[in-house]
Scaffold this motif. Structure first.
Motif, PDB file in Angstrom:
ATOM      1  N   GLU A   1       0.833  -1.203   0.000  1.00 29.43           N
ATOM      2  CA  GLU A   1       0.000   0.000   0.000  1.00 29.43           C
ATOM      3  C   GLU A   1       0.871   1.260   0.000  1.00 29.43           C
ATOM      4  OE1 GLU A   1      -3.546   2.238   0.060  1.00 29.43           O
ATOM      5  OE2 GLU A   1      -3.121   0.114  -0.371  1.00 29.43           O
ATOM      6  N   ILE A   2       1.971   1.223   0.789  1.00 27.93           N
ATOM      7  CA  ILE A   2       2.895   2.374   0.832  1.00 27.93           C
ATOM      8  C   ILE A   2       3.499   2.597  -0.544  1.00 27.93           C
ATOM      9  CG2 ILE A   2       5.083   3.186   1.775  1.00 27.93           C
ATOM     10  CD1 ILE A   2       4.269   1.795   4.405  1.00 27.93           C
ATOM     11  N   SER A   3       3.897   1.514  -1.183  1.00 24.37           N
ATOM     12  CA  SER A   3       4.473   1.644  -2.526  1.00 24.37           C
ATOM     13  C   SER A   3       3.460   2.239  -3.492  1.00 24.37           C
ATOM     14  CB  SER A   3       4.942   0.267  -3.026  1.00 24.37           C
ATOM     15  OG  SER A   3       5.935  -0.257  -2.160  1.00 24.37           O
ATOM     16  N   ARG A   4       2.213   1.743  -3.399  1.00 27.64           N
ATOM     17  CA  ARG A   4       1.163   2.256  -4.285  1.00 27.64           C
ATOM     18  C   ARG A   4       0.932   3.754  -4.051  1.00 27.64           C
ATOM     19  NH1 ARG A   4      -3.968   3.429  -4.189  1.00 27.64           N
ATOM     20  NH2 ARG A   4      -4.147   2.893  -1.986  1.00 27.64           N
ATOM     21  N   LEU A   5       0.917   4.168  -2.760  1.00 23.82           N
ATOM     22  CA  LEU A   5       0.684   5.573  -2.452  1.00 23.82           C
ATOM     23  C   LEU A   5       1.843   6.451  -2.939  1.00 23.82           C
ATOM     24  CD1 LEU A   5      -0.832   5.271   1.141  1.00 23.82           C
ATOM     25  CD2 LEU A   5      -2.027   5.879  -0.961  1.00 23.82           C
ATOM     26  N   ASN A   6       3.046   5.949  -2.807  1.00 18.70           N
ATOM     27  CA  ASN A   6       4.194   6.722  -3.308  1.00 18.70           C
ATOM     28  C   ASN A   6       4.080   6.955  -4.804  1.00 18.70           C
ATOM     29  OD1 ASN A   6       5.430   7.017  -0.820  1.00 18.70           O
ATOM     30  ND2 ASN A   6       6.547   5.073  -0.981  1.00 18.70           N
ATOM     31  N   ILE A   7       3.627   5.919  -5.495  1.00 18.22           N
ATOM     32  CA  ILE A   7       3.459   6.065  -6.954  1.00 18.22           C
ATOM     33  C   ILE A   7       2.354   7.079  -7.240  1.00 18.22           C
ATOM     34  CG2 ILE A   7       2.747   4.852  -9.044  1.00 18.22           C
ATOM     35  CD1 ILE A   7       4.023   2.307  -7.830  1.00 18.22           C
ATOM     36  N   ALA A   8       1.247   6.996  -6.460  1.00 21.24           N
ATOM     37  CA  ALA A   8       0.134   7.925  -6.673  1.00 21.24           C
ATOM     38  C   ALA A   8       0.547   9.355  -6.370  1.00 21.24           C
ATOM     39  CB  ALA A   8      -1.046   7.516  -5.788  1.00 21.24           C
ATOM     40  N   VAL A   9       1.362   9.545  -5.311  1.00 28.16           N
ATOM     41  CA  VAL A   9       1.827  10.892  -4.968  1.00 28.16           C
ATOM     42  C   VAL A   9       2.679  11.452  -6.080  1.00 28.16           C
ATOM     43  CG1 VAL A   9       3.333  12.181  -3.400  1.00 28.16           C
ATOM     44  CG2 VAL A   9       1.641  10.588  -2.474  1.00 28.16           C
ATOM     45  N   ALA A  10       3.546  10.620  -6.587  1.00 29.72           N
ATOM     46  CA  ALA A  10       4.399  11.075  -7.688  1.00 29.72           C
ATOM     47  C   ALA A  10       3.578  11.435  -8.923  1.00 29.72           C
ATOM     48  CB  ALA A  10       5.417   9.992  -8.018  1.00 29.72           C
ATOM     49  N   ARG A  11       2.531  10.607  -9.190  1.00 29.98           N
ATOM     50  CA  ARG A  11       1.698  10.866 -10.357  1.00 29.98           C
ATOM     51  C   ARG A  11       0.853  12.125 -10.164  1.00 29.98           C
ATOM     52  NH1 ARG A  11      -0.538   6.395 -10.401  1.00 29.98           N
ATOM     53  NH2 ARG A  11      -2.510   6.929  -9.374  1.00 29.98           N
ATOM     54  N   ASN A  12       0.377  12.343  -8.900  1.00 28.59           N
ATOM     55  CA  ASN A  12      -0.490  13.500  -8.644  1.00 28.59           C
ATOM     56  C   ASN A  12       0.283  14.804  -8.488  1.00 28.59           C
ATOM     57  OD1 ASN A  12      -2.796  11.951  -8.681  1.00 28.59           O
ATOM     58  ND2 ASN A  12      -2.702  11.510  -6.482  1.00 28.59           N
TER      59      ASN A  12
END
Length: 426
Positions: free
Chosen positions: A90-101
């Protein structure tokens, strides 16, 4: 006799009943003890066997519980590892989402900045318009405030002048003059209606002090035949506010009753301004006949109403007096006269009660008028205070107050101020 054969030697013995019973008892006791010992041994053996079985069961249960605990511990450890793996994913997914957003946020921030500039311009225009409205309303409020203040000050000045006049009047008057002023007031009030309402009446100062004392005024009135039908002894009492020793109305009852009797007056009336805070005497006409017969206490405003009330009641009594004279001439039964007299007393009491209620109602209306004027005064004062507060709020209105608790607006205004400073320095 009983015979017993010895089991070892074979000899036969003869024993009496007592010896035989003793031997039998001994044999039985031994057999009983042997039986008890045998059964106790068996019970101990059974208990030991049972106890061993129970211990075996307990050991087996303990082993089972140990295995269960070990199984639960292993399961929890496995579950924890699975949860930890999910959290890391989940942390990895959120990091990717933060980078994308992040790129989207920058675009949104740019759009928000543009919208903010438009809104800022609209707000500036609104502030300019609001300032214009505030300025015009402030001018109108100032005019209204000045008008109300001038009107209130005029009313206040008129009231103060009236208060100062009465204060000065009381300061210049002696105690004797204060009392004489009340006498003059009552005399003036009576003389206003003397010719129209009491053309045959006598109302003069009591100057006869031969008995050692005198009242203030004596009132007598007569019917068409010249017969006196009412007489009243009046005493007027007043004192200055600064008088050290304050008198009470009852201090003068005894003297007033004595003067009434000496001058052969039917009624006695004390017109008094004493005890100004007394609820009893401020109610209206106060009947103190429980202390002295046919005696009343009134404030100056009830001086003439009381004369009218007593006169009207006494005029009706003339008719009864005439009827009494006729009745006496015609030898009418005395009981009829008593009934008529009681009827007169009843009607007189009823008339007095009705008049007293009307006086009380009139006083209540006066009190309501006073309360209404006081409310108008309070409203004027409250209006002045609200206008002052509105003026203060209008003067305190600034752009900083309008943009309070808005850090973005604050930054923009600071940036604009720095730009102006930079331009001025060039």
């Amino acid at each position: 006799m009983n015979e017993i054969k010895c089991p070892k030697c074979g000899n036969v013995f003869s024993v009496d009943e007592a010896d035989y019973a003793s031997i039998v008892n001994q044999v039985r006791n031994k057999e009983f003890q042997d039986e008890v010992s045998r059964r106790v041994a068996e019970k101990e053996k059974q208990y030991l066997v049972k106890l061993e079985l129970e211990l075996n069961k307990k050991e087996a249960e303990i082993d089972r519980l140990k295995e269960a605990v070990n199984g639960i511990s292993n399961a929890k450890e496995l579950e924890f590892k699975q949860v930890l793996e999910k959290k890391e994913q989940e942390i990895s997914r959120l990091n990717i989402a933060v980078a994308r957003n992040d790129s989207q946020r920058k675009v949104a921030l740019l759009e928000a900045e543009n919208r903010f500039k438009d809104e800022l311009q609209a707000k500036n225009n609104e502030i300019i318009e609001l300032k214009g409205k505030i300025s015009s309303e402030k001018d109108a409020a100032t005019i209204r405030e000045k008008s109300l203040t001038d009107k209130f000050n005029l009313q206040l000045r008129e009231k103060q002048e009236l208060i100062d006049y009465y204060k000065d009047l009381k300061t210049r008057m002696s105690t004797k003059m204060v009392g004489e002023t009340l006498e003059i007031h009552c005399s003036t009030e009576f003389n206003k209606v003397r010719s129209s309402m009491y053309p045959k009446a006598y109302f003069e100062k009591d100057n006869d002090a031969r008995a050692g004392s005198k009242g203030d005024f004596i009132f007598r009135d007569f019917d068409e035949d010249g017969t006196e039908y009412i007489s009243i002894m009046f005493e007027m009492k007043n004192e200055m506010d600064e008088t050290a020793t304050k008198h009470k109305n009852e201090d003068f009852f005894a003297k007033l009753d004595k003067d009434r009797n000496e001058k052969t007056c039917e009624y006695a009336v004390l017109v008094s301004l004493l005890e100004p805070d007394s609820e009893l005497y401020n109610e209206g006409i106060v009947d103190v006949s429980y202390r002295y017969p046919k005696m009343f206490v009134v404030r100056p405003q009830f001086f003439m109403p009381l004369i009218s009330l007593l006169s009207q009641a006494s005029k009706k009594s003339i008719e009864y007096r005439k009827e009494l004279a006729i009745a006496r001439k015609q030898s009418i039964d005395v009981s009829n006269f008593e009934e008529q007299l009681n009827d007169f007393k009843s009607r007189f009491a009823n008339n007095y009660r009705l008049a007293s209620e009307k006086f009380k109602k009139a006083i209540e209306e006066i009190d309501k008028s006073i309360d209404h004027l006081q409310k108008i005064k309070d409203a004027l004062l409250g209006s002045e205070n609200n206008l002052r507060l509105a003026n203060n709020k209008a003067e305190e209105l600034t752009i900083k107050r309008l943009t309070r608790n808005n850090p973005t607006m604050k930054d923009k205004f600071e940036e604009a101020a720095r730009s102006r400073q930079s331009t001025d320095s060039r």
